[in-house]
Design a protein around this motif. Structure first.
Motif, PDB file in Angstrom:
ATOM      1  N   ALA A 219       0.819  -1.209   0.000  1.00  0.00           N
ATOM      2  CA  ALA A 219       0.000   0.000   0.000  1.00  0.00           C
ATOM      3  C   ALA A 219       0.855   1.263   0.000  1.00  0.00           C
ATOM      4  CB  ALA A 219      -0.931  -0.002   1.215  1.00  0.00           C
ATOM      5  N   ALA A 220       1.939   1.250   0.772  1.00  0.00           N
ATOM      6  CA  ALA A 220       2.805   2.429   0.856  1.00  0.00           C
ATOM      7  C   ALA A 220       3.454   2.735  -0.483  1.00  0.00           C
ATOM      8  CB  ALA A 220       3.869   2.209   1.932  1.00  0.00           C
ATOM      9  N   ALA A 221       4.045   1.711  -1.109  1.00  0.00           N
ATOM     10  CA  ALA A 221       4.695   1.927  -2.404  1.00  0.00           C
ATOM     11  C   ALA A 221       3.665   2.148  -3.506  1.00  0.00           C
ATOM     12  CB  ALA A 221       5.583   0.732  -2.742  1.00  0.00           C
ATOM     13  N   GLY A 222       2.561   1.425  -3.431  1.00  0.00           N
ATOM     14  CA  GLY A 222       1.526   1.565  -4.449  1.00  0.00           C
ATOM     15  C   GLY A 222       0.909   2.938  -4.485  1.00  0.00           C
ATOM     16  N   SER A 223       0.872   3.620  -3.349  1.00  0.00           N
ATOM     17  CA  SER A 223       0.290   4.963  -3.331  1.00  0.00           C
ATOM     18  C   SER A 223       1.069   5.918  -4.221  1.00  0.00           C
ATOM     19  CB  SER A 223       0.246   5.484  -1.889  1.00  0.00           C
ATOM     20  OG  SER A 223       1.556   5.612  -1.357  1.00  0.00           O
ATOM     21  N   PHE A 224       2.394   5.764  -4.274  1.00  0.00           N
ATOM     22  CA  PHE A 224       3.206   6.619  -5.139  1.00  0.00           C
ATOM     23  C   PHE A 224       3.007   6.259  -6.607  1.00  0.00           C
ATOM     24  CE2 PHE A 224       5.399   7.238  -1.116  1.00  0.00           C
ATOM     25  CZ  PHE A 224       5.709   8.590  -1.160  1.00  0.00           C
ATOM     26  N   VAL A 225       2.711   5.001  -6.873  1.00  0.00           N
ATOM     27  CA  VAL A 225       2.489   4.573  -8.253  1.00  0.00           C
ATOM     28  C   VAL A 225       1.162   5.101  -8.773  1.00  0.00           C
ATOM     29  CG1 VAL A 225       2.171   2.585  -9.766  1.00  0.00           C
ATOM     30  CG2 VAL A 225       3.917   2.522  -7.968  1.00  0.00           C
ATOM     31  N   PHE A 226       0.096   4.896  -8.005  1.00  0.00           N
ATOM     32  CA  PHE A 226      -1.231   5.258  -8.496  1.00  0.00           C
ATOM     33  C   PHE A 226      -1.518   6.757  -8.424  1.00  0.00           C
ATOM     34  CE2 PHE A 226      -1.900   0.727  -7.529  1.00  0.00           C
ATOM     35  CZ  PHE A 226      -2.413   0.332  -8.752  1.00  0.00           C
ATOM     36  N   ILE A 227      -0.676   7.491  -7.700  1.00  0.00           N
ATOM     37  CA  ILE A 227      -0.865   8.939  -7.669  1.00  0.00           C
ATOM     38  C   ILE A 227      -0.272   9.599  -8.902  1.00  0.00           C
ATOM     39  CG2 ILE A 227       1.252   9.712  -6.532  1.00  0.00           C
ATOM     40  CD1 ILE A 227      -0.423  11.510  -4.777  1.00  0.00           C
ATOM     41  N   ASP A 228       0.530   8.867  -9.662  1.00  0.00           N
ATOM     42  CA  ASP A 228       1.180   9.442 -10.848  1.00  0.00           C
ATOM     43  C   ASP A 228       0.184  10.025 -11.848  1.00  0.00           C
ATOM     44  OD1 ASP A 228       3.604   9.596 -12.879  1.00  0.00           O
ATOM     45  OD2 ASP A 228       2.029   8.490 -13.912  1.00  0.00           O
ATOM     46  N   PRO A 229      -0.842   9.280 -12.310  1.00  0.00           N
ATOM     47  CA  PRO A 229      -1.783   9.881 -13.264  1.00  0.00           C
ATOM     48  C   PRO A 229      -2.567  11.045 -12.673  1.00  0.00           C
ATOM     49  CG  PRO A 229      -2.554   7.728 -12.546  1.00  0.00           C
ATOM     50  CD  PRO A 229      -1.155   7.860 -12.042  1.00  0.00           C
ATOM     51  N   ILE A 230      -2.795  11.004 -11.351  1.00  0.00           N
ATOM     52  CA  ILE A 230      -3.495  12.119 -10.711  1.00  0.00           C
ATOM     53  C   ILE A 230      -2.639  13.373 -10.739  1.00  0.00           C
ATOM     54  CG2 ILE A 230      -4.511  12.938  -8.546  1.00  0.00           C
ATOM     55  CD1 ILE A 230      -5.134  10.033  -7.870  1.00  0.00           C
ATOM     56  N   LEU A 231      -1.347  13.221 -10.435  1.00  0.00           N
ATOM     57  CA  LEU A 231      -0.437  14.360 -10.471  1.00  0.00           C
ATOM     58  C   LEU A 231      -0.257  14.873 -11.900  1.00  0.00           C
ATOM     59  CD1 LEU A 231       2.322  13.240  -7.932  1.00  0.00           C
ATOM     60  CD2 LEU A 231       0.473  14.879  -7.568  1.00  0.00           C
ATOM     61  N   ALA A 232      -0.183  13.960 -12.869  1.00  0.00           N
ATOM     62  CA  ALA A 232      -0.058  14.373 -14.267  1.00  0.00           C
ATOM     63  C   ALA A 232      -1.265  15.179 -14.712  1.00  0.00           C
ATOM     64  CB  ALA A 232       0.121  13.150 -15.164  1.00  0.00           C
ATOM     65  N   TRP A 233      -2.441  14.808 -14.216  1.00  0.00           N
ATOM     66  CA  TRP A 233      -3.664  15.554 -14.542  1.00  0.00           C
ATOM     67  C   TRP A 233      -3.702  16.898 -13.820  1.00  0.00           C
ATOM     68  CZ3 TRP A 233      -7.522  16.617 -10.844  1.00  0.00           C
ATOM     69  CH2 TRP A 233      -8.661  17.254 -11.349  1.00  0.00           C
ATOM     70  N   ALA A 234      -3.328  16.909 -12.536  1.00  0.00           N
ATOM     71  CA  ALA A 234      -3.403  18.133 -11.740  1.00  0.00           C
ATOM     72  C   ALA A 234      -2.310  19.132 -12.100  1.00  0.00           C
ATOM     73  CB  ALA A 234      -3.313  17.789 -10.249  1.00  0.00           C
ATOM     74  N   ALA A 235      -1.191  18.657 -12.661  1.00  0.00           N
ATOM     75  CA  ALA A 235      -0.062  19.548 -12.942  1.00  0.00           C
ATOM     76  C   ALA A 235      -0.350  20.506 -14.090  1.00  0.00           C
ATOM     77  CB  ALA A 235       1.177  18.729 -13.257  1.00  0.00           C
ATOM     78  N   TRP A 236      -1.173  20.087 -15.033  1.00  0.00           N
ATOM     79  CA  TRP A 236      -1.462  20.947 -16.185  1.00  0.00           C
ATOM     80  C   TRP A 236      -2.496  22.012 -15.816  1.00  0.00           C
ATOM     81  CZ3 TRP A 236      -5.532  22.391 -19.291  1.00  0.00           C
ATOM     82  CH2 TRP A 236      -5.189  22.950 -20.535  1.00  0.00           C
ATOM     83  N   PRO A 237      -2.299  23.292 -16.230  1.00  0.00           N
ATOM     84  CA  PRO A 237      -1.255  23.791 -17.124  1.00  0.00           C
ATOM     85  C   PRO A 237      -0.113  24.539 -16.418  1.00  0.00           C
ATOM     86  CG  PRO A 237      -3.034  25.351 -17.065  1.00  0.00           C
ATOM     87  CD  PRO A 237      -3.396  24.247 -16.087  1.00  0.00           C
ATOM     88  N   ASN A 238      -0.258  24.832 -15.123  1.00  0.00           N
ATOM     89  CA  ASN A 238       0.769  25.680 -14.485  1.00  0.00           C
ATOM     90  C   ASN A 238       1.118  25.234 -13.066  1.00  0.00           C
ATOM     91  OD1 ASN A 238      -1.574  26.367 -13.197  1.00  0.00           O
ATOM     92  ND2 ASN A 238      -1.642  28.484 -13.940  1.00  0.00           N
ATOM     93  N   ARG A 239       0.922  23.930 -12.790  1.00  0.00           N
ATOM     94  CA  ARG A 239       1.273  23.415 -11.455  1.00  0.00           C
ATOM     95  C   ARG A 239       2.211  22.212 -11.590  1.00  0.00           C
ATOM     96  NH1 ARG A 239      -4.276  24.474 -10.996  1.00  0.00           N
ATOM     97  NH2 ARG A 239      -4.748  22.281 -11.413  1.00  0.00           N
ATOM     98  N   TYR A 240       3.203  22.341 -12.427  1.00  0.00           N
ATOM     99  CA  TYR A 240       4.102  21.218 -12.701  1.00  0.00           C
ATOM    100  C   TYR A 240       4.996  20.869 -11.519  1.00  0.00           C
ATOM    101  CZ  TYR A 240       2.656  21.293 -17.571  1.00  0.00           C
ATOM    102  OH  TYR A 240       1.918  21.218 -18.734  1.00  0.00           O
TER     103      TYR A 240
END
Length: 306
Positions: A219-240
């Motif tokens: 669960a600990a390691a998986g949280s960093f994996v599954f948060i990747d698409p969420i961060l990729a979505w939230a980073a656009w357009p000016n929160r990289y």
């Protein structure tokens, strides 16, 4: 020399279990199937049109996507987590090896095993991808060919027509194909993915060792994996800057500031952060290993009171 032999014995003992572990065989076979699923449409396009393609496919496979289950990057990270899902690797014979080698050598051996296993799994992905692309492979250091045809279209067919004729199962990184070289992109992706795999494995092992619960580590390691698409979505357009919070995000070369001044992460940032995190995790594993009591794992598979 004694310490080296003890560390090597731990690594060899962990890898020796791969020969008879059906879980490991299934992960590698399923990974090969996934690679064929993603790359075979590119190979088919090349065979039909007579166009060629580079074998440097890691930057394409580890492209960011906002759909987690549709991203090969996420699926390959899940495969890495499943390889280490039996952390902290307590099985028959291990307690006796720990007693003979010492806790410090045991901890270092486990850390090096995780790093080596990450290298083996990533090397398998790299070589299998190259073999699937081999029928249309070329040695030129350029993306021009099948990849650019499908990503941008050709003089005869538009991009939409290309994807209709040869449906793709992954999104191609158009910026990477436009501005970067395959060889440099491949080298960056390999090293950073190796670091990401290693960090996820070390974190999974550390949490499992401290909590004595395998699922807690996953669960600990998986949280960093599954948060990747969420961060990729939230980073656009000016929160990289959000992409700095997960090493999994760093594996996508198109997120570097090389391809946009608004992007936050850079090669120096990724290099320093990866080395620091790896050092912290290794030191944490060694500290946790010193405090580990073998009796605490009595309930795990293969450990008895004898």
């Amino acid at each position: 020399m004694a310490a080296f032999k003890a560390v090597r014995a731990v690594i060899i003992m962990d890898f020796s279990r791969w020969k008879t572990d059906l879980r490991i065989w299934f992960i590698f076979v399923f990974t090969a199937v996934l690679l064929f699923y993603y790359i075979s449409p590119l190979t088919s396009c090349g065979l039909d049109t007579g166009r060629r393609m580079t074998m440097c496919l890691l930057p394409v496979l580890f492209h960011s996507d906002t759909i987690s289950l549709g991203s090969p990057k996420i699926l390959f990270h899940i495969g890495m987590l499943l390889i280490f899902c039996d952390a902290p690797f307590f099985y028959p014979g291990k307690p006796y090896l720990i007693l003979r080698s010492g806790k410090e050598n045991w901890s270092m051996g486990e850390c090096l095993y995780i790093i080596a296993a990450a290298f083996v799994y990533l090397s398998f992905i790299t070589l299998a991808a190259a073999l699937i692309a081999l029928p249309i492979a070329e040695m030129k250091d350029t993306w021009n060919g099948v990849l650019t045809d499908i990503a941008f279209g050709t003089a005869e067919r538009s991009r939409e027509q290309m994807t209709v004729l040869w449906p793709q199962h992954m999104i191609l990184p158009r910026q990477t194909l436009s501005y970067l070289y395959p060889s440099g992109s491949q080298l960056y992706t390999f090293l950073v993915v190796w670091g990401s795999f290693s960090m996820m494995g070390l974190l999974q092992y550390l949490v499992s060792l401290m909590t004595k619960k395998m699922l807690a580590g996953i669960a600990a390691a998986g949280s960093f994996v599954f948060i990747d698409p969420i961060l990729a979505w939230a980073a656009w357009p000016n929160r990289y800057w959000l992409l700095a919070f997960s090493p999994v995000c760093w594996t996508s070369i198109e997120q570097l500031n090389l391809l946009g001044t608004e992007h936050f992460i850079s090669i120096p940032f990724v290099t320093v952060s990866s080395l620091v995190l790896l050092a912290v995790l290794i030191l944490s594993v060694r500290a946790a290993g010193k405090k580990t009591e073998l009796d605490g794992f009595r309930d795990q598979e293969g450990i008895t009171d004898d």
